[in-house]
Design a protein around this motif. Structure first.
Motif, PDB file in Angstrom:
ATOM      1  N   THR A   1      48.921  34.960  38.088  1.00  0.00           N
ATOM      2  CA  THR A   1      48.483  33.644  37.620  1.00  0.00           C
ATOM      3  C   THR A   1      47.907  32.941  38.838  1.00  0.00           C
ATOM      4  OG1 THR A   1      50.695  32.732  37.942  1.00  0.00           O
ATOM      5  CG2 THR A   1      50.141  33.503  35.723  1.00  0.00           C
ATOM      6  N   LEU A   2      46.597  32.734  38.805  1.00  0.00           N
ATOM      7  CA  LEU A   2      45.877  32.250  39.972  1.00  0.00           C
ATOM      8  C   LEU A   2      45.234  30.901  39.730  1.00  0.00           C
ATOM      9  CD1 LEU A   2      43.948  35.567  40.776  1.00  0.00           C
ATOM     10  CD2 LEU A   2      46.082  34.767  41.845  1.00  0.00           C
ATOM     11  N   THR A   3      45.016  30.203  40.811  1.00  0.00           N
ATOM     12  CA  THR A   3      44.119  29.062  40.808  1.00  0.00           C
ATOM     13  C   THR A   3      42.961  29.448  41.729  1.00  0.00           C
ATOM     14  OG1 THR A   3      43.973  26.678  41.059  1.00  0.00           O
ATOM     15  CG2 THR A   3      45.300  27.833  42.690  1.00  0.00           C
ATOM     16  N   THR A   4      41.768  29.018  41.370  1.00  0.00           N
ATOM     17  CA  THR A   4      40.568  29.367  42.127  1.00  0.00           C
ATOM     18  C   THR A   4      39.684  28.131  42.234  1.00  0.00           C
ATOM     19  OG1 THR A   4      39.163  29.914  40.243  1.00  0.00           O
ATOM     20  CG2 THR A   4      40.625  31.676  41.038  1.00  0.00           C
ATOM     21  N   ALA A   5      38.583  28.280  42.938  1.00  0.00           N
ATOM     22  CA  ALA A   5      37.633  27.177  43.062  1.00  0.00           C
ATOM     23  C   ALA A   5      37.020  26.805  41.717  1.00  0.00           C
ATOM     24  CB  ALA A   5      36.543  27.532  44.065  1.00  0.00           C
ATOM     25  N   PHE A   6      37.056  27.709  40.715  1.00  0.00           N
ATOM     26  CA  PHE A   6      36.535  27.380  39.382  1.00  0.00           C
ATOM     27  C   PHE A   6      37.644  27.055  38.384  1.00  0.00           C
ATOM     28  CE2 PHE A   6      36.239  32.083  39.742  1.00  0.00           C
ATOM     29  CZ  PHE A   6      37.225  32.440  38.847  1.00  0.00           C
ATOM     30  N   GLY A   7      38.917  27.089  38.823  1.00  0.00           N
ATOM     31  CA  GLY A   7      40.030  26.728  37.952  1.00  0.00           C
ATOM     32  C   GLY A   7      41.052  27.835  37.827  1.00  0.00           C
ATOM     33  N   ASP A   8      41.862  27.749  36.784  1.00  0.00           N
ATOM     34  CA  ASP A   8      42.983  28.669  36.596  1.00  0.00           C
ATOM     35  C   ASP A   8      42.550  29.946  35.877  1.00  0.00           C
ATOM     36  OD1 ASP A   8      44.575  26.809  37.827  1.00  0.00           O
ATOM     37  OD2 ASP A   8      45.435  26.037  35.971  1.00  0.00           O
ATOM     38  N   LEU A   9      43.008  31.065  36.430  1.00  0.00           N
ATOM     39  CA  LEU A   9      42.668  32.385  35.910  1.00  0.00           C
ATOM     40  C   LEU A   9      43.932  33.233  35.904  1.00  0.00           C
ATOM     41  CD1 LEU A   9      40.537  34.603  35.125  1.00  0.00           C
ATOM     42  CD2 LEU A   9      40.310  35.022  37.595  1.00  0.00           C
ATOM     43  N   ASP A  10      44.268  33.793  34.750  1.00  0.00           N
ATOM     44  CA  ASP A  10      45.397  34.711  34.647  1.00  0.00           C
ATOM     45  C   ASP A  10      44.853  36.124  34.509  1.00  0.00           C
ATOM     46  OD1 ASP A  10      46.892  32.430  34.669  1.00  0.00           O
ATOM     47  OD2 ASP A  10      47.705  32.656  32.647  1.00  0.00           O
ATOM     48  N   LEU A  11      45.150  36.953  35.501  1.00  0.00           N
ATOM     49  CA  LEU A  11      44.745  38.360  35.498  1.00  0.00           C
ATOM     50  C   LEU A  11      45.943  39.177  35.040  1.00  0.00           C
ATOM     51  CD1 LEU A  11      42.957  38.564  38.966  1.00  0.00           C
ATOM     52  CD2 LEU A  11      41.900  38.283  36.711  1.00  0.00           C
ATOM     53  N   LEU A  12      45.811  39.821  33.910  1.00  0.00           N
ATOM     54  CA  LEU A  12      46.922  40.541  33.300  1.00  0.00           C
ATOM     55  C   LEU A  12      46.617  42.030  33.263  1.00  0.00           C
ATOM     56  CD1 LEU A  12      47.383  37.949  30.448  1.00  0.00           C
ATOM     57  CD2 LEU A  12      48.683  38.096  32.586  1.00  0.00           C
ATOM     58  N   GLY A  13      47.418  42.806  33.972  1.00  0.00           N
ATOM     59  CA  GLY A  13      47.273  44.255  33.946  1.00  0.00           C
ATOM     60  C   GLY A  13      47.862  44.839  32.684  1.00  0.00           C
ATOM     61  N   GLU A  14      48.795  44.095  32.116  1.00  0.00           N
ATOM     62  CA  GLU A  14      49.440  44.504  30.865  1.00  0.00           C
ATOM     63  C   GLU A  14      49.957  43.247  30.180  1.00  0.00           C
ATOM     64  OE1 GLU A  14      53.375  47.023  30.105  1.00  0.00           O
ATOM     65  OE2 GLU A  14      51.759  48.186  31.055  1.00  0.00           O
ATOM     66  N   VAL A  15      49.881  43.232  28.856  1.00  0.00           N
ATOM     67  CA  VAL A  15      50.337  42.065  28.112  1.00  0.00           C
ATOM     68  C   VAL A  15      51.234  42.505  26.953  1.00  0.00           C
ATOM     69  CG1 VAL A  15      48.275  41.933  26.650  1.00  0.00           C
ATOM     70  CG2 VAL A  15      49.585  39.881  27.084  1.00  0.00           C
ATOM     71  N   THR A  16      52.307  41.771  26.743  1.00  0.00           N
ATOM     72  CA  THR A  16      53.234  42.059  25.655  1.00  0.00           C
ATOM     73  C   THR A  16      52.492  41.995  24.321  1.00  0.00           C
ATOM     74  OG1 THR A  16      55.025  41.068  26.928  1.00  0.00           O
ATOM     75  CG2 THR A  16      55.398  41.320  24.570  1.00  0.00           C
ATOM     76  N   GLY A  17      52.664  43.010  23.518  1.00  0.00           N
ATOM     77  CA  GLY A  17      52.047  43.031  22.198  1.00  0.00           C
ATOM     78  C   GLY A  17      50.682  43.701  22.163  1.00  0.00           C
ATOM     79  N   ALA A  18      50.139  44.061  23.340  1.00  0.00           N
ATOM     80  CA  ALA A  18      48.820  44.695  23.353  1.00  0.00           C
ATOM     81  C   ALA A  18      48.723  45.823  24.375  1.00  0.00           C
ATOM     82  CB  ALA A  18      47.731  43.665  23.626  1.00  0.00           C
ATOM     83  N   GLY A  19      49.576  45.823  25.370  1.00  0.00           N
ATOM     84  CA  GLY A  19      49.542  46.874  26.377  1.00  0.00           C
ATOM     85  C   GLY A  19      48.541  46.591  27.484  1.00  0.00           C
ATOM     86  N   ALA A  20      48.036  47.663  28.068  1.00  0.00           N
ATOM     87  CA  ALA A  20      47.086  47.586  29.180  1.00  0.00           C
ATOM     88  C   ALA A  20      45.647  47.654  28.652  1.00  0.00           C
ATOM     89  CB  ALA A  20      47.359  48.723  30.157  1.00  0.00           C
ATOM     90  N   TYR A  21      44.699  47.527  29.549  1.00  0.00           N
ATOM     91  CA  TYR A  21      43.274  47.520  29.196  1.00  0.00           C
ATOM     92  C   TYR A  21      42.889  48.684  28.267  1.00  0.00           C
ATOM     93  CZ  TYR A  21      38.200  47.410  29.831  1.00  0.00           C
ATOM     94  OH  TYR A  21      36.846  47.373  29.620  1.00  0.00           O
TER      95      TYR A  21
END
Length: 174
Positions: free
Chosen positions: A91-111
């Motif tokens: 869970t990141l903050t950047t110069a353009f705002g908040d960005l959540d980079l998820l390698g895996e997510v509950t209910g959907a898995g990985a990419y």
């Protein structure tokens, strides 16, 4: 560096797209792209964890000073390839705002798991992938947070309407 009060979703998606990052938009922005009236403050994406993609992701975000959201300013954190390989969800903050980079997510898995349940769409001026509505509902249900359960009803109603429409039209509304 001062962080923006609001996330610039177009900038975030264009940065990832311009860096040739493999990602799928999920969460509130995906709900918005499905046509739901929804308020969200960050961009959630599931990213491919292969080495080339991680390299592209790190290089794309570097100019925007990614930092762990909510972490103390003095915490030594660098989003580099080793950090991305050793971690999973950021869970990141950047110069353009908040960005959540998820390698895996509950209910959907990985990419690779989510890829067949996503569709390429035109969003923010570029072609990118967003999760299908049924998979978004599955992720919200699996998360089980009150805020997710609230919006789930709206998503389910929209999905039902689309399924009715699909029976009268050969085009896939997902």
């Amino acid at each position: 560096m001062t962080m923006p009060a609001q996330t610039d979703f177009a900038k975030a998606v264009n940065v990832l797209h311009g860096g040739r990052v493999d990602f799928i938009i999920i969460g509130g922005v995906a709900a918005i792209l499905h046509g739901l009236g929804f308020t969200t403050y960050d961009l959630d994406v599931v990213y491919s964890r292969d080495r080339t993609n991680i390299r592209r992701l790190v290089k794309s975000l570097e100019p925007y000073h990614p930092y762990l959201r909510g972490a103390p300013p003095a915490l030594p954190f660098v989003l580099d390839e080793a950090t991305m390989r050793n971690g999973l969800n950021f869970t990141l903050t950047t110069a353009f705002g908040d960005l959540d980079l998820l390698g895996e997510v509950t209910g959907a898995g990985a990419y690779p798991d989510l890829l067949p349940h996503s569709k390429e769409v035109l969003a923010f001026g570029v072609r990118c992938r967003r999760a299908n509505l049924d998979r978004l509902i599955q992720m919200k249900r699996a998360a089980g947070r009150p805020k997710d359960l609230e919006v789930m009803g709206q998503m389910e109603a929209l999905l039902e309407e689309r399924r009715k429409w699909q029976h009268t039209s050969p085009e896939d509304p997902q």
